[in-house]
Design a protein around this motif. Structure first.
Motif, mmCIF file in Angstrom:
data_model
loop_
_atom_site.group_PDB
_atom_site.id
_atom_site.type_symbol
_atom_site.label_atom_id
_atom_site.label_comp_id
_atom_site.label_asym_id
_atom_site.label_seq_id
_atom_site.Cartn_x
_atom_site.Cartn_y
_atom_site.Cartn_z
ATOM 1 N N ASN A 54 -19.547 -10.917 -25.250
ATOM 2 C CA ASN A 54 -19.956 -11.743 -24.105
ATOM 3 C C ASN A 54 -21.274 -11.313 -23.446
ATOM 4 O OD1 ASN A 54 -18.774 -9.465 -23.036
ATOM 5 N ND2 ASN A 54 -17.795 -10.546 -21.357
ATOM 6 N N LEU A 63 -23.962 -4.323 -22.108
ATOM 7 C CA LEU A 63 -22.763 -3.484 -22.216
ATOM 8 C C LEU A 63 -22.985 -2.324 -23.186
ATOM 9 C CD1 LEU A 63 -20.118 -6.338 -22.153
ATOM 10 C CD2 LEU A 63 -20.550 -4.663 -20.359
ATOM 11 N N LYS A 75 -21.251 -0.250 -32.704
ATOM 12 C CA LYS A 75 -20.696 -1.362 -33.498
ATOM 13 C C LYS A 75 -20.624 -2.616 -32.625
ATOM 14 C CE LYS A 75 -16.928 -3.400 -34.388
ATOM 15 N NZ LYS A 75 -17.481 -4.751 -34.653
ATOM 16 N N PRO A 76 -21.533 -3.576 -32.896
ATOM 17 C CA PRO A 76 -21.485 -4.829 -32.128
ATOM 18 C C PRO A 76 -20.298 -5.682 -32.571
ATOM 19 C CG PRO A 76 -23.576 -4.583 -33.338
ATOM 20 C CD PRO A 76 -22.633 -3.557 -33.865
ATOM 21 N N SER A 77 -20.013 -6.706 -31.777
ATOM 22 C CA SER A 77 -19.011 -7.691 -32.177
ATOM 23 C C SER A 77 -19.571 -8.499 -33.345
ATOM 24 C CB SER A 77 -18.723 -8.625 -31.003
ATOM 25 O OG SER A 77 -18.133 -9.818 -31.472
ATOM 26 N N PHE A 106 -15.550 2.057 -25.299
ATOM 27 C CA PHE A 106 -15.081 0.769 -25.815
ATOM 28 C C PHE A 106 -15.135 -0.261 -24.699
ATOM 29 C CE2 PHE A 106 -11.782 -2.421 -26.193
ATOM 30 C CZ PHE A 106 -12.017 -2.931 -27.463
ATOM 31 N N GLN A 151 -5.120 -0.413 -28.821
ATOM 32 C CA GLN A 151 -5.129 0.054 -30.207
ATOM 33 C C GLN A 151 -6.184 1.157 -30.384
ATOM 34 O OE1 GLN A 151 -2.930 -0.835 -32.689
ATOM 35 N NE2 GLN A 151 -3.954 0.938 -33.633
ATOM 36 N N VAL A 152 -7.344 0.949 -29.752
ATOM 37 C CA VAL A 152 -8.414 1.942 -29.853
ATOM 38 C C VAL A 152 -7.962 3.265 -29.234
ATOM 39 C CG1 VAL A 152 -10.737 2.514 -29.008
ATOM 40 C CG2 VAL A 152 -10.297 0.269 -30.011
ATOM 41 N N GLU A 157 -13.577 -0.071 -20.985
ATOM 42 C CA GLU A 157 -13.889 -1.166 -20.063
ATOM 43 C C GLU A 157 -13.176 -2.396 -20.607
ATOM 44 O OE1 GLU A 157 -15.207 -0.739 -17.322
ATOM 45 O OE2 GLU A 157 -16.556 0.977 -17.434
ATOM 46 N N GLY A 179 -10.222 -5.867 -19.874
ATOM 47 C CA GLY A 179 -10.260 -7.209 -19.288
ATOM 48 C C GLY A 179 -10.150 -7.228 -17.766
HETATM 49 P P1 NAD Z 1 -12.247 -7.677 -28.468
HETATM 50 O O1 NAD Z 1 -11.357 -6.645 -27.868
HETATM 51 O O2 NAD Z 1 -11.642 -8.707 -29.341
HETATM 52 O O3 NAD Z 1 -13.399 -6.978 -29.335
HETATM 53 C C1 NAD Z 1 -14.236 -6.002 -28.794
HETATM 54 C C2 NAD Z 1 -14.842 -5.174 -29.923
HETATM 55 O O4 NAD Z 1 -13.803 -4.459 -30.573
HETATM 56 C C3 NAD Z 1 -15.533 -5.992 -31.012
HETATM 57 O O5 NAD Z 1 -16.699 -5.308 -31.429
HETATM 58 C C4 NAD Z 1 -14.511 -5.999 -32.136
HETATM 59 O O6 NAD Z 1 -15.097 -6.155 -33.412
HETATM 60 C C5 NAD Z 1 -13.902 -4.620 -31.982
HETATM 61 N N1 NAD Z 1 -12.550 -4.454 -32.543
HETATM 62 C C6 NAD Z 1 -11.640 -5.405 -32.845
HETATM 63 N N2 NAD Z 1 -10.525 -4.832 -33.322
HETATM 64 C C7 NAD Z 1 -10.731 -3.498 -33.301
HETATM 65 C C8 NAD Z 1 -9.931 -2.365 -33.644
HETATM 66 N N3 NAD Z 1 -8.686 -2.484 -34.113
HETATM 67 N N4 NAD Z 1 -10.458 -1.134 -33.471
HETATM 68 C C9 NAD Z 1 -11.702 -0.972 -32.983
HETATM 69 N N5 NAD Z 1 -12.501 -2.014 -32.646
HETATM 70 C C10 NAD Z 1 -12.020 -3.254 -32.799
HETATM 71 O O7 NAD Z 1 -13.034 -8.309 -27.235
HETATM 72 P P2 NAD Z 1 -14.020 -9.551 -27.240
HETATM 73 O O8 NAD Z 1 -13.195 -10.767 -27.513
HETATM 74 O O9 NAD Z 1 -15.188 -9.243 -28.106
HETATM 75 O O10 NAD Z 1 -14.549 -9.557 -25.725
HETATM 76 C C11 NAD Z 1 -13.861 -10.156 -24.671
HETATM 77 C C12 NAD Z 1 -13.025 -9.136 -23.914
HETATM 78 O O11 NAD Z 1 -13.858 -8.062 -23.488
HETATM 79 C C13 NAD Z 1 -12.425 -9.710 -22.648
HETATM 80 O O12 NAD Z 1 -11.106 -9.253 -22.509
HETATM 81 C C14 NAD Z 1 -13.295 -9.130 -21.546
HETATM 82 O O13 NAD Z 1 -12.692 -9.019 -20.289
HETATM 83 C C15 NAD Z 1 -13.610 -7.778 -22.113
HETATM 84 N N6 NAD Z 1 -14.799 -7.236 -21.462
HETATM 85 C C16 NAD Z 1 -14.655 -6.218 -20.557
HETATM 86 C C17 NAD Z 1 -15.760 -5.725 -19.886
HETATM 87 C C18 NAD Z 1 -15.654 -4.610 -18.898
HETATM 88 O O14 NAD Z 1 -16.653 -3.954 -18.661
HETATM 89 N N7 NAD Z 1 -14.503 -4.331 -18.308
HETATM 90 C C19 NAD Z 1 -17.013 -6.280 -20.128
HETATM 91 C C20 NAD Z 1 -17.120 -7.331 -21.040
HETATM 92 C C21 NAD Z 1 -16.005 -7.793 -21.708
#
Ligand code: NAD
Length: 495
Positions: A160, A165, A183-185, A233, A242-243, A257, A259
């Motif tokens: 996002n 971040l 590691k980016p998304s 993370f 999970q992480v 960081e 949700g």
């Molecule tokens: P996500 O948790 O699906 O993915 C985040 C990252 O983790 C991605 O790079 C993804 O490839 C990786 N990932 C996925 N599975 C993994 C695993 N098993 N082990 C390690 N890494 C893995 O999140 P998203 O959909 O990309 O982002 C949206 C979420 O992020 C929302 O819940 C939002 O609130 C949260 N977010 C939080 C903050 C904060 O600072 N608190 C900021 C931005 C977004």
């Protein structure tokens, strides 16, 4: 040297290669990155990334660590400050790239890209008089407490606001003396890869690396690998848990960081002329897909109808479409999964006892609308506080507005959530707001504002399931170090 300017006009494709140990790897098994606001357009590609490449990056970072850690904090800050100058010139083009891969507006994308500069500037400045060692008073000997960098930091980033971040972790990690693997998304990797690559070219090989690949394989490997000592993370609660489990296997230091489900509490004396636009901005920035966005609005019953009317009228001015169109004020949803999730939530809200009002204007034709993940703003009234549209992190342009009677009730409702990221109180009585703010269980409580990205010098993070540890501010630099105590002090009567 690769820069986004030389590669990118609006419709060109960007090749997001991994950058490991000072060189870009040839892109193999490319994965296309679509534009969520124009699904037929491919914005660029990234390589699938393998476990072997993940190991290569971690090992390169580990090999680079001793020399990088041995520099003084001032030498590192100077090197980082010089390196980041490299990515400044392409900022506008990079914002276009980010808008195309994420769907957000160009101005929102620019703000995200500039986040890298704000983070680097802040931590470079902070390093000037950061205390690295001190001597607490100690009878019977001498005690020195010193900070030691940890080693390799793994930084996992969501889709996002990827650049800001990532740099909230990269800047303090590098300045502290840690080396980094990012590691980016897989959904929105390109602008971040470009920023990291440009900066990494000015750093010793291995100090800053970027890898790609599926989170469940590559992210998991980063979280589990014994050479990674710090994990930063940012992402969902579900993946965060999970992480944490994976990181526990090697007892990593973790900043999480996660949700949010931010409440805004509107008291009866709130100035609606400023509260309505302030809350509106905090609801719909990034089409509702920001962790810090307001996701539930609680309004005192005496002004509820007036607030809903003003808010609905203001939201009706929102123009939805392709984020690169300067008339557009709200872009698209970023991923197909999120688009489906928000549409399900809308259907569920319509099926219940609540009222769903759809507002806003479309800036694209019906055909273009169907070719993107667009959703108009939806306002939900008359739902119970336990309805899923209130309790979940919607991450989309749908907002419930709920009425309350007493302040005690408002605080109870605001705190009745497993999340605790940010929150806000809207009133003309500032002194009273400060008191009330202390009763909210959230990492940040704003008064008469609700920033969608906290200032880099303000500690940022969540209570409860919204996270562990803090980003931003001095604490994020402190968290990059281990504390070592050196001591000649003898205990009374012993050794
Ligand atoms: P996500 O948790 O699906 O993915 C985040 C990252 O983790 C991605 O790079 C993804 O490839 C990786 N990932 C996925 N599975 C993994 C695993 N098993 N082990 C390690 N890494 C893995 O999140 P998203 O959909 O990309 O982002 C949206 C979420 O992020 C929302 O819940 C939002 O609130 C949260 N977010 C939080 C903050 C904060 O600072 N608190 C900021 C931005 C977004």
């Amino acid at each position: 040297m690769s820069t986004v300017q030389t590669k990118l006009t609006n419709q060109q494709q960007y090749e997001g290669a991994m950058y490991i140990n000072g060189r870009a790897l040839p892109v193999q098994n490319p994965i296309p990155i679509p534009n969520p606001a124009r699904l037929t357009e491919v914005v660029g590609t990234i390589p699938k990334g393998s476990i072997a490449e993940c190991h290569m990056a971690i090992e390169a970072a580990q090999a680079a660590f001793p020399a990088w850690a041995a520099l003084s904090i001032h030498e590192r800050a100077r090197t980082v400050a010089t390196a980041y100058e490299a990515f400044m010139p392409g900022m506008d083009d990079r914002a276009v790239l980010l808008s195309r891969e994420n769907g957000k507006t160009r101005i929102e994308a620019w703000f995200d890209c500039m986040g890298a500069k704000r983070c680097v500037d802040y931590y470079v400045n902070l390093s000037k008089d950061f205390e690295l060692e001190w001597e607490p008073p100690a009878p019977n000997g001498r005690v020195v407490v010193t900070r030691k960098p940890m080693g390799v930091a793994g930084i996992i980033v969501p889709w996002n606001a990827p650049v800001l971040l990532a740099y909230l972790g990269i800047a303090p990690a590098l300045i502290a003396g840690n080396t980094v693997v990012v590691k980016p998304s897989n959904f929105v990797p390109l602008a971040l890869i470009d920023t990291v690559r440009l900066m990494a070219e000015y750093l010793p090989p291995g100090v800053l690396n970027v890898i790609t690949g599926p989170g469940a394989a590559i992210g998991k490997e980063l979280a589990s690998h014994p050479l990674v000592r710090r994990m930063i993370f940012t992402g969902s609660v579900e993946v965060g848990k999970q992480v944490l489990l994976d990181a526990a296997s090697t007892v990593k230091r973790c900043t999480m960081e996660l949700g949010g489900n931010d409440p805004a509490i509107v008291l009866p004396d709130a100035n609606l002329d400023t509260a309505v636009p302030g809350i509106l901005r905090a609801v719909f920035t990034g089409a509702g897909q920001i962790c810090y966005d307001v996701k539930r609005i609680y309004v005192q019953k005496d002004i509820y109808s007036q607030f809903v009317k003003c808010f609905t009228e203001a939201a009706d001015e929102i123009v939805v479409g392709n984020g690169l169109d300067p008339n557009v004020t709200m872009g698209s949803i970023t991923t197909k999964e999120q688009y489906n999730f928000v549409n399900d939530l809308i259907a569920e809200s319509k099926a219940g006892s609540g009222k769903v009002t759809v507002v806003g204007k479309k800036a694209v034709s019906e055909e273009e609308w169907k070719n993107g993940y667009f959703i108009l703003p939806h306002i939900v009234t008359g739902v119970d506080h336990r309805h899923r549209v209130v309790t979940c992190e919607q991450f989309g342009p749908i907002i419930p507005i709920i009425s309350f009677d007493t302040e005690e009730e408002a605080v109870r409702l605001a705190n009745d959530s497993e999340f605790g990221l940010a929150s806000s109180i809207w009133t003309e009585d500032i002194e009273h707001a400060w008191e009330l703010a202390r009763k909210i269980d959230a990492g940040t409580t704003f008064v008469n504002t609700h920033a969608v990205a906290s200032a880099v010098d303000m500690p940022f993070g969540g209570f409860k399931w919204s996270g562990l540890g803090r980003s931003h501010g001095v604490i994020a630099l402190e968290e990059q170090y281990e504390l070592q105590t050196l001591s000649t002090r003898k205990l009374q009567g012993g050794n």
